[in-house]
Design a protein around this motif. Structure first.
Motif, short mmCIF file in Angstrom:
data_model
loop_
_atom_site.label_atom_id
_atom_site.label_comp_id
_atom_site.label_asym_id
_atom_site.label_seq_id
_atom_site.Cartn_x
_atom_site.Cartn_y
_atom_site.Cartn_z
N SER A 352 0.59 -1.16 0.33
CA SER A 352 -0.16 0.18 0.02
C SER A 352 0.87 0.96 -0.05
O SER A 352 1.44 1.45 0.35
N LEU A 353 0.29 2.39 -0.52
CA LEU A 353 1.05 3.17 -0.51
C LEU A 353 0.23 5.17 -0.32
O LEU A 353 -1.05 4.44 0.07
N PRO A 354 0.61 6.18 0.92
CA PRO A 354 0.13 6.77 1.64
C PRO A 354 -1.37 7.52 0.29
O PRO A 354 -0.40 7.51 -0.51
N GLY A 355 -2.62 7.30 1.04
CA GLY A 355 -2.83 8.42 -0.10
C GLY A 355 -3.80 7.50 -1.00
O GLY A 355 -5.03 7.83 -1.02
N MET A 356 -4.15 5.99 -0.81
CA MET A 356 -4.23 4.94 -1.52
C MET A 356 -5.79 4.79 -0.51
O MET A 356 -5.80 4.75 0.51
N ASP A 357 -6.59 4.33 -1.32
CA ASP A 357 -8.30 3.53 -1.23
C ASP A 357 -7.61 2.49 -0.66
O ASP A 357 -7.25 2.28 -0.94
N PRO A 358 -7.93 2.08 0.57
CA PRO A 358 -7.78 1.40 1.43
C PRO A 358 -8.55 0.07 1.18
O PRO A 358 -8.21 -0.87 1.38
N ASP A 359 -9.63 0.23 0.19
CA ASP A 359 -10.34 -1.24 -0.86
C ASP A 359 -8.74 -1.18 -1.51
O ASP A 359 -9.56 -2.35 -1.77
N TRP A 360 -8.00 -0.68 -1.98
CA TRP A 360 -7.30 -1.02 -3.30
C TRP A 360 -5.59 -0.89 -2.14
O TRP A 360 -5.62 -0.60 -1.21
N LEU A 361 -4.87 -2.11 -3.41
CA LEU A 361 -3.52 -2.28 -3.31
C LEU A 361 -2.74 -2.05 -4.54
O LEU A 361 -2.85 -2.29 -5.54
N ILE A 362 -1.05 -1.54 -4.50
CA ILE A 362 -0.19 -2.16 -5.68
C ILE A 362 -0.37 -3.78 -5.65
O ILE A 362 0.47 -3.91 -4.67
N GLY A 363 -0.30 -3.93 -6.76
CA GLY A 363 -0.02 -5.42 -7.04
C GLY A 363 0.95 -5.78 -7.92
O GLY A 363 0.93 -4.27 -9.26
N GLU A 364 2.14 -6.60 -7.73
CA GLU A 364 3.15 -6.54 -8.68
C GLU A 364 3.32 -8.29 -9.39
O GLU A 364 2.94 -8.91 -8.59
N ARG A 365 3.49 -8.39 -10.67
CA ARG A 365 3.57 -9.73 -11.03
C ARG A 365 4.77 -9.27 -12.24
O ARG A 365 4.17 -8.75 -13.21
N GLY A 366 6.08 -9.74 -11.88
CA GLY A 366 6.67 -9.83 -12.66
C GLY A 366 7.22 -8.51 -13.19
O GLY A 366 7.69 -7.91 -11.99
N ASN A 367 7.61 -7.64 -14.54
CA ASN A 367 7.18 -6.62 -14.93
C ASN A 367 6.18 -5.48 -15.19
O ASN A 367 5.86 -4.48 -14.62
N GLN A 368 4.99 -6.12 -14.37
CA GLN A 368 4.05 -5.51 -14.52
C GLN A 368 3.20 -4.74 -13.16
O GLN A 368 3.91 -5.69 -12.11
N LYS A 369 2.40 -3.94 -13.43
CA LYS A 369 1.93 -3.07 -11.71
C LYS A 369 0.94 -2.56 -12.12
O LYS A 369 0.88 -2.06 -13.04
N GLY A 370 -0.20 -2.55 -11.36
CA GLY A 370 -0.93 -1.76 -10.63
C GLY A 370 -1.83 -2.14 -9.78
O GLY A 370 -1.18 -2.92 -8.73
N LYS A 371 -3.00 -1.12 -10.22
CA LYS A 371 -3.76 -1.29 -8.38
C LYS A 371 -4.46 -2.54 -8.89
O LYS A 371 -5.25 -3.12 -9.69
N VAL A 372 -4.80 -3.58 -7.44
CA VAL A 372 -6.02 -4.62 -7.54
C VAL A 372 -6.71 -4.35 -6.97
O VAL A 372 -6.77 -3.86 -5.33
N PRO A 373 -7.80 -5.10 -6.41
CA PRO A 373 -9.22 -5.12 -5.17
C PRO A 373 -8.40 -5.71 -4.21
O PRO A 373 -7.92 -6.96 -4.71
N VAL A 374 -8.74 -5.12 -3.51
CA VAL A 374 -8.56 -6.37 -1.46
C VAL A 374 -9.11 -7.77 -1.70
O VAL A 374 -9.12 -7.48 -1.26
N THR A 375 -10.87 -7.03 -1.83
CA THR A 375 -11.27 -8.11 -1.43
C THR A 375 -11.12 -9.39 -2.55
O THR A 375 -12.37 -10.42 -2.84
N TYR A 376 -10.47 -9.16 -3.84
CA TYR A 376 -10.18 -10.75 -4.32
C TYR A 376 -9.00 -10.80 -4.00
O TYR A 376 -8.31 -12.24 -5.24
N LEU A 377 -8.35 -11.06 -3.17
CA LEU A 377 -7.00 -11.24 -2.70
C LEU A 377 -6.92 -12.17 -1.37
O LEU A 377 -7.96 -11.68 -0.57
N GLU A 378 -6.43 -12.68 -1.28
CA GLU A 378 -6.54 -13.75 0.44
C GLU A 378 -4.81 -12.73 1.08
O GLU A 378 -3.31 -13.65 -0.01
#
Length: 381
Positions: A352-378
């Motif tokens: 997570s980063l400061p100022g982000m919506d608490p329902d979202w996180l930053i996700g990384e997969r290899g060289n790809q990066k983007g916002k992901v919803p928390v409810t889709y994650l364990e």
């Protein structure tokens, strides 16, 4: 009185004759008039319709009202032709308990607020269930009962009459056969033969007439199937609307709880959000890991483009500490270039980063990066 005695004696004679014919048929000592193949198929189809209609009716009643005592009570009210009293659904009862608990715990506390919100949703779910039960009973159960208690009883009555007519016909055939055998031995024309032939013609006419009446009723089973098919479509439509309502109510509830998720983390006695020193990733980790309904949380009334203007994931770097591994629960299709598409069961790194919506996180997969919803994650430790 004499008339009644004669009628009673006549009925007793007919009953005895039918009983003798039926017994001899079972023992293989008498011939039996067989119905044509089409008629037998109609009988088998009618029996099949009756049996499956009964099973579907009973199981649908169990689906709509699992409590057997309540079903018995409703059955008694129906037989007494009295209105069934309104009964509180389980969802409405749960809503009542949650509301009362919230008042005791304090409606201003985080737990109390959440109980009130969940209770209101349970009340709406209970009301939807009540509407569904009423609609299904009216549009599906009632036509099935009407068939079993109306059309099927008429068919059964006419079939019993047809069975009696057949026994009478076969008994007359047997008497004529015996009369002809006795005539052959005596080598004389017997009045018994003429009488037996006259009775046979009469019983044959009555049998044919009753067979035609029964055939018409049995062929009406096709119309019954058409009617039940229409009722089945209405039942499916009612059930679809019911589950769609429930799904929407739960989506609304999940969004409400998600917007105020930060309020419910930490000290239960405090209504203030966690201290700024607590990383958002820790707060996100304390949320339920497996939601019952996958949903992309959004801020009501605020488009995604606003969030994109504030934070572009492609331009940020992961923090030195605070990253975690997460398993994806459901497939997710990215809405725009700032989001990361997900596949179920894959592993990604999140933070997570400061100022982000608490329902979202930053996700990384290899060289790809983007916002992901928390409810889709364990989130994994």
């Amino acid at each position: 009185m004499d008339f009644n005695v004669k009628k009673l004696a006549s009925d007793a004679g007919v009953f005895f004759s039918r009983a003798m014919q039926f017994t001899e048929e079972k023992l293989g000592q008498a011939e039996k008039t067989e119905l044509d193949a089409h008629f037998e198929n109609l009988l088998a189809r009618a029996d099949c319709t009756k049996n499956w209609t009964e099973k579907i009716l009973r199981q649908t009643e169990v689906l709509l009202q699992p409590n057997p005592s309540a079903r018995v009570e409703e059955f008694l009210y129906e037989k007494l032709d009295r209105k069934v009293p309104s009964r509180v659904t389980n969802g409405e009862l749960l809503a009542q308990y949650m509301t009362e608990a919230a008042n005791d715990f304090g409606p201003g506390t985080p737990y109390g607020k959440t109980l009130i919100k969940v209770g209101e949703t349970q009340r709406r779910l209970g009301a939807a269930e009540r509407d569904f039960i009423h609609s299904a009973s009216l549009n599906f159960l009632t036509p099935l009962r009407n068939f079993l208690e109306g059309d099927w009883r008429t068919i059964s009555k006419e079939r019993r009459i047809l069975q009696n007519r057949r026994l009478d016909l076969d008994a007359c055939k047997a008497r004529l056969k015996k009369a002809k055998a006795a005539e052959a031995k005596a080598a004389l024309w017997s009045d018994e033969v003429e009488k037996a032939e006259q009775e046979l013609r009469l019983t044959q006419t009555e049998f044919d007439r009753q067979a035609e009446v029964t055939r018409l009723l049995l062929e009406g089973i096709s119309s019954t199937h058409v009617n039940h098919l229409r009722c089945l479509h209405e039942f499916v439509e009612s059930q679809t609307n019911y589950y769609a309502q429930c799904y929407q109510y739960m989506l609304d509830l999940q969004k409400q709880l998600g917007r105020f998720s930060g309020t419910f983390v930490g000290n239960a006695e405090s209504t203030s959000p966690p201290a700024a020193t607590s990383p958002p990733a820790v707060a996100a980790a304390t949320l339920p890991a497996v939601p019952t309904i996958p949903v992309v949380p959004t801020i009501v009334g605020v488009p995604n483009t606003v969030a994109e203007g504030v934070l572009n994931p492609n331009e940020v770097k992961p923090p030195a500490s605070g990253t975690r591994k997460a398993r994806v629960l459901y497939d997710y299709e990215a809405a725009d270039s700032t989001e990361l598409a997900l596949l179920a069961d894959e592993m990604i790194t999140v933070y997570s980063l400061p100022g982000m919506d608490p329902d979202w996180l930053i996700g990384e997969r290899g060289n790809q990066k983007g916002k992901v919803p928390v409810t889709y994650l364990e989130l994994l430790s």
